[in-house]
Scaffold this active site. Structure first.
Site, PDB file in Angstrom:
ATOM      1  N   GLU A 345      -0.475  -0.125   2.556  1.00 41.54           N
ATOM      2  CA  GLU A 345       0.654  -1.059   2.448  1.00 41.54           C
ATOM      3  C   GLU A 345       1.505  -1.174   3.709  1.00 41.54           C
ATOM      4  OE1 GLU A 345       1.742  -0.551  -2.255  1.00 41.54           O
ATOM      5  OE2 GLU A 345       2.414   1.015  -0.916  1.00 41.54           O
TER       6      GLU A 345
HETATM    7  C1  TNX Z   1       1.320   2.255  -4.498  1.00 34.82           C
HETATM    8  S1  TNX Z   1      -1.051   3.931  -4.042  1.00 34.82           S
HETATM    9  C2  TNX Z   1       1.490   3.118  -3.432  1.00 34.82           C
HETATM   10  C3  TNX Z   1       2.566   4.112  -3.473  1.00 34.82           C
HETATM   11  C4  TNX Z   1       3.402   3.981  -4.697  1.00 34.82           C
HETATM   12  C5  TNX Z   1       2.524   3.722  -5.885  1.00 34.82           C
HETATM   13  C6  TNX Z   1       3.246   3.688  -7.185  1.00 34.82           C
HETATM   14  C7  TNX Z   1      -0.616   3.733  -2.625  1.00 34.82           C
HETATM   15  C8  TNX Z   1      -1.586   4.084  -1.611  1.00 34.82           C
HETATM   16  N1  TNX Z   1       0.596   3.227  -2.399  1.00 34.82           N
HETATM   17  O1  TNX Z   1       3.352   4.019  -2.318  1.00 34.82           O
HETATM   18  O2  TNX Z   1       4.126   5.143  -4.872  1.00 34.82           O
HETATM   19  O3  TNX Z   1       1.865   2.497  -5.687  1.00 34.82           O
HETATM   20  O4  TNX Z   1       2.369   3.619  -8.252  1.00 34.82           O
END
Ligand code: TNX
Length: 531
Positions: A345
């Site tokens: 992300e």
């Molecule tokens: C997505 S999973 C994210 C996290 C969040 C999570 C909450 C991932 C690699 N990134 O930063 O905590 O969703 O479910």
């Protein structure tokens, strides 16, 4: 008439009594025990062995940590202080290291005279002990409650794991958890034969590991958490203590520093790492963050939940000095083979900047002797053949990684994310990926998720617990139990032996164990809990 029916009733009662009394003394056959994860094969024979205060633990080779674990467990629950010996007697538990057995596999052979656990490695012996533990009554999970009647049926269990990486992740950034809570987590997952704990040590909301060459990361970056609480961090000594406790439970720590996104806590500590990004449209950021638009300016600390707004300056030499120092210092105190670089992300890092950043971070990890793991987005970069992509969201990313010769770690958010709510009534957790009831957590198969990704591409399975909504030990327990045992079985037991009806019925008996251990768990209505 009346009298005769009373008589026959009494007779019937007596017969049942005799029958059950006689059944009572007979231990449950091995094949009827509720073992999770389910072993490869279980054979019954017709006899029994009793663990008493005279039972000796006989160990060969350097397996002292397993011996101590077994001794401490039996002592805390029965009060027995079992002696250790070097020769098997007619009342021993033998722990034997032997060649020719699968890595991490074990054989548990119970005769009327002895229990023998053989394995090719101390880890295998430890898993044999975990199985033995589940063969004892649920009461033995409590404190000093049982001291007699520890009967085991005779027979043999042969067992070995399907995958070498069987893990859980704990996010200690969104909420900080004390060393004791992390050890407790380790202790719990080890009972279900998991062997990896991935610690998510940094994110926008908090930096949780001391880096001696960049001290503000913890004094500033570690000083808060989601919701504005006081946060916290592990000193390097604390981290070593967690690593050592993990070793005593055959759990390897996998440290993660999430980069280049999810880095607000670092940008708040050292402004020079801030590139001064072009702030997207008004309202696109979770709060007013004008500092993030100013090159070199430290950002304010962040205690919200939305992420995806931060990035390290990918074009500044100082950033790579930082990344090098962080990876070096953590690698030096991490005996395990892996270093997780995050990579998820990074919404405000341009792809043309993201790719070379990931490639450089991957090189630095290699330079310090570790294998890099990254969330599936890292597959956009050119991956080293040793790098591992952790599949959480996009099958196409995982496939891109495999096409480059990399392996994948399987953590689908829709199945394995322990922060997902069980259903619409669950108070804790999130549900952006799915609601995950126990059956959803259990009924899936790692090799069937992405076309073109098969057994030989997969190193294993990991269940992450993100903690935006989770702030104490009891909440952790509630979100992980019972689903962690489903994931543990998927990682350990081959597909052809897994079956929801069997798992559900075995699970129904584990609630009693958790009650004895004082664990807070979700009493799923899908399971007929035996209490
Ligand atoms: C997505 S999973 C994210 C996290 C969040 C999570 C909450 C991932 C690699 N990134 O930063 O905590 O969703 O479910």
């Amino acid at each position: 008439m009346y009298l005769s029916s009373l008589k026959s009733l009494a007779f019937l009662g007596l017969t049942i009594c005799l029958f059950t009394a006689c059944e009572f003394n007979k231990p449950t056959p091995l094949s009827e025990h509720a073992i999770i994860p389910k072993p490869l094969s279980v054979t019954d024979t017709d006899g029994q062995f009793e663990i008493t205060d005279k039972t000796e633990i006989v160990a060969s080779g350097d397996v002292s940590s397993v011996t101590v674990y077994l001794q401490e467990f039996l002592q805390s629950t029965t009060g027995f202080e079992l002696a250790t010996g070097s020769e098997a007697t007619e009342n021993s538990i033998v722990l034997a290291l032997e060649g020719g057995l699968a890595e991490e596999g074990y054989e548990l052979d119970i005769t009327t005279e002895r229990v023998k656990i053989s394995a090719g490695s101390p880890a295998g012996l430890f898993y044999g002990v975990q199985t033995l533990r589940q063969l004892l009554p649920a009461e033995t999970e409590g404190v000093s409650s049982t001291s007699s009647g520890l009967f085991l049926a005779t027979g043999k269990i042969q067992d070995a794991p399907e995958y070498g990486y069987r893990g859980a992740m704990l996010d200690v950034s969104r909420h900080f958890f004390q060393v004791e809570d992390v050890k407790h987590f380790i202790d719990l997952i080890a009972k279900y034969k998991m062997n990896m704990l991935h610690l998510h040590l940094s994110d926008d909301q908090g930096w949780r590991i001391e880096i001696k060459s960049w001290p503000l990361l913890t004094t500033i970056g570690g000083s808060t958490q989601v919701g504005g609480g006081e946060g916290g961090f592990y000193t390097q000594e604390d981290y070593k203590d967690i690593v050592a406790f993990g070793q005593s439970r055959f759990i390897t720590i996998v440290p993660e520093i999430d980069m280049p996104g999810h880095t607000n806590s670092a940008l708040a500590s050292y402004g020079e790492l801030n590139p001064g990004i072009k702030v997207p449209d008004e309202g696109a950021l979770p709060f007013d963050r004008k500092e993030i638009g100013v090159d070199g300016m430290a950002t304010p600390l962040y205690t919200g939940r939305e992420v995806g707004f931060s990035t390290l300056a990918t074009d500044k030499p100082v950033t790579y000095q930082f990344v090098d120092d962080v990876i070096r210092e953590i690698s030096e105190i991490t005996p395990g083979p892996y270093f997780h670089i995050g990579g998820d992300e990074s919404h405000v890092t341009e792809m043309e900047d993201y790719i070379p950043f990931i490639e450089k971070a991957q090189e630095i990890v290699k330079k310090y002797g570790k294998i890099a793991i990254g969330w599936d987005e890292v597959a956009h970069a050119s991956l080293d053949s040793t790098t591992i992509a952790q599949f959480w969201a996009k099958g196409e990313n995982a496939k891109m990684a495999v096409d480059q010769g990399a392996k994948v770690l399987i953590s689908p958010a829709t199945r394995a994310y322990l922060d997902m709510q069980y259903d619409s009534t669950t108070v804790l957790g999130l549900h952006w990926a799915a609601y995950i009831e126990v059956d959803e957590a259990y009924k899936w198969e790692p090799t069937e998720l992405v076309d073109g990704i098969g057994k030989s591409d997969i190193i294993g399975v990991e269940a992450p617990l993100w903690t935006e909504t989770i702030s104490n030990r009891s909440d952790i327990e509630y979100m992980i139990f019972p689903r962690i045992t489903a994931i543990a079985e998927i990682a350990w037991t081959p597909k052809n032996l897994r079956d929801w009806e069997s798992y559900k019925s075995r699970l129904s008996k584990h609630g009693q164990r958790w009650d004895k251990m004082g664990i807070n768990y979700y009493q799923s209505p899908l399971v007929d809990w035996e209490n």
